[in-house]
Scaffold this active site. Structure first.
Site, PDB file in Angstrom:
ATOM      1  N   GLN A  35      40.895  51.475  37.884  1.00 27.20           N
ATOM      2  CA  GLN A  35      41.801  51.206  36.767  1.00 27.20           C
ATOM      3  C   GLN A  35      41.027  51.164  35.449  1.00 27.20           C
ATOM      4  O   GLN A  35      39.798  51.090  35.439  1.00 27.20           O
ATOM      5  CB  GLN A  35      42.521  49.875  36.984  1.00 27.20           C
ATOM      6  CG  GLN A  35      41.577  48.711  37.284  1.00 27.20           C
ATOM      7  CD  GLN A  35      42.149  47.697  38.253  1.00 27.20           C
ATOM      8  OE1 GLN A  35      43.333  47.700  38.564  1.00 27.20           O
ATOM      9  NE2 GLN A  35      41.311  46.807  38.747  1.00 27.20           N
ATOM     10  N   HIS A  66      48.167  30.480  37.349  1.00 31.14           N
ATOM     11  CA  HIS A  66      47.169  30.155  38.374  1.00 31.14           C
ATOM     12  C   HIS A  66      47.504  28.855  39.116  1.00 31.14           C
ATOM     13  O   HIS A  66      47.317  28.760  40.325  1.00 31.14           O
ATOM     14  CB  HIS A  66      45.770  30.089  37.733  1.00 31.14           C
ATOM     15  CG  HIS A  66      45.279  31.448  37.331  1.00 31.14           C
ATOM     16  ND1 HIS A  66      44.676  31.718  36.127  1.00 31.14           N
ATOM     17  CD2 HIS A  66      45.327  32.639  37.990  1.00 31.14           C
ATOM     18  CE1 HIS A  66      44.369  32.996  36.068  1.00 31.14           C
ATOM     19  NE2 HIS A  66      44.755  33.582  37.179  1.00 31.14           N
ATOM     20  N   ASP A 141      39.272  46.654  49.358  1.00 32.53           N
ATOM     21  CA  ASP A 141      40.737  46.719  49.332  1.00 32.53           C
ATOM     22  C   ASP A 141      41.310  45.621  50.239  1.00 32.53           C
ATOM     23  O   ASP A 141      40.940  45.524  51.419  1.00 32.53           O
ATOM     24  CB  ASP A 141      41.167  48.106  49.817  1.00 32.53           C
ATOM     25  CG  ASP A 141      42.642  48.354  49.572  1.00 32.53           C
ATOM     26  OD1 ASP A 141      43.449  47.406  49.661  1.00 32.53           O
ATOM     27  OD2 ASP A 141      42.993  49.512  49.299  1.00 32.53           O
ATOM     28  N   GLY A 142      42.204  44.825  49.693  1.00 34.74           N
ATOM     29  CA  GLY A 142      42.801  43.727  50.453  1.00 34.74           C
ATOM     30  C   GLY A 142      43.637  44.203  51.632  1.00 34.74           C
ATOM     31  O   GLY A 142      43.810  43.481  52.612  1.00 34.74           O
ATOM     32  N   ASP A 160      47.470  37.517  44.797  1.00 39.47           N
ATOM     33  CA  ASP A 160      47.452  37.437  43.328  1.00 39.47           C
ATOM     34  C   ASP A 160      47.133  38.845  42.826  1.00 39.47           C
ATOM     35  O   ASP A 160      46.023  39.129  42.392  1.00 39.47           O
ATOM     36  CB  ASP A 160      46.376  36.426  42.916  1.00 39.47           C
ATOM     37  CG  ASP A 160      46.229  36.312  41.414  1.00 39.47           C
ATOM     38  OD1 ASP A 160      46.962  36.982  40.673  1.00 39.47           O
ATOM     39  OD2 ASP A 160      45.345  35.549  40.987  1.00 39.47           O
ATOM     40  N   SER A 161      48.121  39.717  42.942  1.00 42.65           N
ATOM     41  CA  SER A 161      47.853  41.137  42.725  1.00 42.65           C
ATOM     42  C   SER A 161      48.453  41.625  41.415  1.00 42.65           C
ATOM     43  O   SER A 161      49.191  40.920  40.745  1.00 42.65           O
ATOM     44  CB  SER A 161      48.474  41.946  43.860  1.00 42.65           C
ATOM     45  OG  SER A 161      49.869  41.977  43.704  1.00 42.65           O
ATOM     46  N   THR A 162      48.120  42.856  41.101  1.00 43.11           N
ATOM     47  CA  THR A 162      48.791  43.568  40.024  1.00 43.11           C
ATOM     48  C   THR A 162      50.204  43.925  40.487  1.00 43.11           C
ATOM     49  O   THR A 162      50.592  43.652  41.624  1.00 43.11           O
ATOM     50  CB  THR A 162      48.004  44.849  39.701  1.00 43.11           C
ATOM     51  OG1 THR A 162      47.555  45.421  40.931  1.00 43.11           O
ATOM     52  CG2 THR A 162      46.779  44.555  38.875  1.00 43.11           C
ATOM     53  N   PRO A 167      46.521  50.584  43.034  1.00 48.99           N
ATOM     54  CA  PRO A 167      45.948  49.912  44.215  1.00 48.99           C
ATOM     55  C   PRO A 167      46.781  48.742  44.721  1.00 48.99           C
ATOM     56  O   PRO A 167      46.646  48.316  45.862  1.00 48.99           O
ATOM     57  CB  PRO A 167      44.568  49.433  43.732  1.00 48.99           C
ATOM     58  CG  PRO A 167      44.608  49.448  42.245  1.00 48.99           C
ATOM     59  CD  PRO A 167      45.639  50.483  41.852  1.00 48.99           C
TER      60      PRO A 167
HETATM   61  N1  SAM Z   1      48.238  37.670  37.384  1.00 51.86           N
HETATM   62  C1  SAM Z   1      48.232  39.045  37.276  1.00 51.86           C
HETATM   63  C2  SAM Z   1      49.599  39.674  37.180  1.00 51.86           C
HETATM   64  O1  SAM Z   1      50.537  39.228  37.844  1.00 51.86           O
HETATM   65  O2  SAM Z   1      49.741  40.608  36.399  1.00 51.86           O
HETATM   66  C3  SAM Z   1      47.341  39.597  38.298  1.00 51.86           C
HETATM   67  C4  SAM Z   1      45.953  39.466  37.840  1.00 51.86           C
HETATM   68  S1  SAM Z   1      44.672  39.863  38.908  1.00 51.86           S
HETATM   69  C5  SAM Z   1      43.513  40.331  37.708  1.00 51.86           C
HETATM   70  C6  SAM Z   1      45.191  41.247  39.835  1.00 51.86           C
HETATM   71  C7  SAM Z   1      44.027  41.865  40.594  1.00 51.86           C
HETATM   72  O3  SAM Z   1      44.502  42.493  41.776  1.00 51.86           O
HETATM   73  C8  SAM Z   1      43.264  42.927  39.806  1.00 51.86           C
HETATM   74  O4  SAM Z   1      41.990  42.463  39.513  1.00 51.86           O
HETATM   75  C9  SAM Z   1      43.235  44.140  40.761  1.00 51.86           C
HETATM   76  O5  SAM Z   1      42.007  44.822  40.741  1.00 51.86           O
HETATM   77  C10 SAM Z   1      43.517  43.472  42.101  1.00 51.86           C
HETATM   78  N2  SAM Z   1      44.064  44.368  43.125  1.00 51.86           N
HETATM   79  C11 SAM Z   1      45.035  45.300  42.984  1.00 51.86           C
HETATM   80  N3  SAM Z   1      45.242  45.922  44.158  1.00 51.86           N
HETATM   81  C12 SAM Z   1      44.389  45.355  45.056  1.00 51.86           C
HETATM   82  C13 SAM Z   1      44.126  45.577  46.449  1.00 51.86           C
HETATM   83  N4  SAM Z   1      44.783  46.516  47.141  1.00 51.86           N
HETATM   84  N5  SAM Z   1      43.187  44.808  47.054  1.00 51.86           N
HETATM   85  C14 SAM Z   1      42.505  43.860  46.375  1.00 51.86           C
HETATM   86  N6  SAM Z   1      42.695  43.622  45.050  1.00 51.86           N
HETATM   87  C15 SAM Z   1      43.630  44.359  44.415  1.00 51.86           C
END
Ligand code: SAM
Length: 283
Positions: A35, A66, A141-142, A160-162, A167
């Site tokens: 990203q 959080h 990757d989670g 706590d993902s995007t 991803p």
């Molecule tokens: N609170 C935020 C929101 O709701 O917009 C989320 C913030 S947090 C920084 C989201 C994180 O999820 C990012 O750092 C991203 O790289 C991670 N992420 C996205 N897809 C993922 C996956 N498949 N496995 C692990 N981490 C992932």
């Protein structure tokens, strides 16, 4: 009317609305294999992190998100010892979870190590607990992590993902929830950030139905304000196998750490849902 170049504007094309923050300067920008990460200094909200032009967090209001991703679910579990956070690379959720002194281990699974390294630099207060011996970092990757994790081994999973794009997309599927169900102990709980009830209602409903289809017997959403996310109104959804109306109220009331948003009354109130949600969600 358009805003000048000193504003960061997140445009949500699907819902045709936008949110802007006045910025002093751009502090950093880079393209990772996953990203585009950018960090800005704003005039009123402290530092801001965006991923692919979408707002992830600001200094000023991240505590609400959080705390609400961590404490309600942790006080609902009878004895949470082993926790996994999927995503959450800014480490704010990790910081909140580690405030619970009875927790023995927290595995932070973030796909993009650069999010964590930049958070250490630009959001140091969120990363204060990163060296806690109970914290373990896995930069992968989670979805893959969950697919290969040991059955019956985790008490609470926090996603706590995007948004479900790029991803993060696979973290909103029945297959992923099925892996979570397998990895959790029978009393285990899953919580996932589940977007805005105003703008993403059908997604929120599909999260509930997807979790049930994966094997969870009960699901419940809680709500909280988050002004920097689209519509300013956000949810988290919890899945489990038993009654999700109970929590350890005495422990929450006598907790040994400070929170700025969460308290036992907030825990109760956040689960009271407006009709638009009650009508579309399973019992
Ligand atoms: N609170 C935020 C929101 O709701 O917009 C989320 C913030 S947090 C920084 C989201 C994180 O999820 C990012 O750092 C991203 O790289 C991670 N992420 C996205 N897809 C993922 C996956 N498949 N496995 C692990 N981490 C992932």
């Amino acid at each position: 009317m358009s805003l000048d170049q000193n504003w960061f504007t997140e445009q949500a094309s699907a819902t045709d609305c936008a949110f802007s923050l006045h910025i002093k300067k751009k502090l950093h920008e880079e393209e990772t294999p996953f990203q585009k990460i950018a960090i800005y200094e704003t005039t009123e909200f402290g530092n801001l992190m965006t991923l692919d032009e979408l707002i992830m967090l600001t200094d000023r209001d991240n505590f609400i998100y959080h705390e609400m991703m961590s404490h309600p679910v942790l006080f609902m579990h009878p004895n949470p010892l082993k926790i996994v956070i999927i995503g959450g690379g800014d480490c704010g959720t990790l910081h909140e979870v580690l405030k619970h002194t009875t927790i023995e281990k927290v595995i932070e699974v973030e796909i993009d190590e650069r999010v964590t390294r930049l958070s250490e630099q630009y959001f140091p207060s969120l990363c204060e607990s990163n060296n806690d011996p109970r914290a373990e970092f896995c930069f992968q990757d989670g979805i893959d992590w969950m697919a290969t994790a040991e059955e019956n081994s985790i008490d609470v999973i926090i996603v706590d993902s995007t948004d479900p794009l790029g991803p993060g997309e696979g973290l909103f599927t029945v297959e992923f929830y099925r892996d979570c169900w397998r990895v959790l102990t029978p009393e285990g709980l899953l919580v996932q950030q589940s977007e805005s009830p105003l703008l993403h209602l059908s997604l929120l409903q599909s999260i509930h139905y997807g979790m049930r289809q994966a094997g969870f017997k009960t699901t419940r959403s809680l709500q909280f304000p988050q002004c920097v996310y689209p519509s300013g109104w956000w949810t988290a959804t919890i899945a489990g196998n038993g009654d999700l109306t109970q929590f350890r109220e005495e422990a929450a009331r006598n907790k040994s750490f400070k929170t700025r948003y969460y308290n036992p009354e907030i825990q109760k109130a956040s689960f009271a849902l407006p009709n638009l949600l009650l009508e579309g969600l399973p019992d």
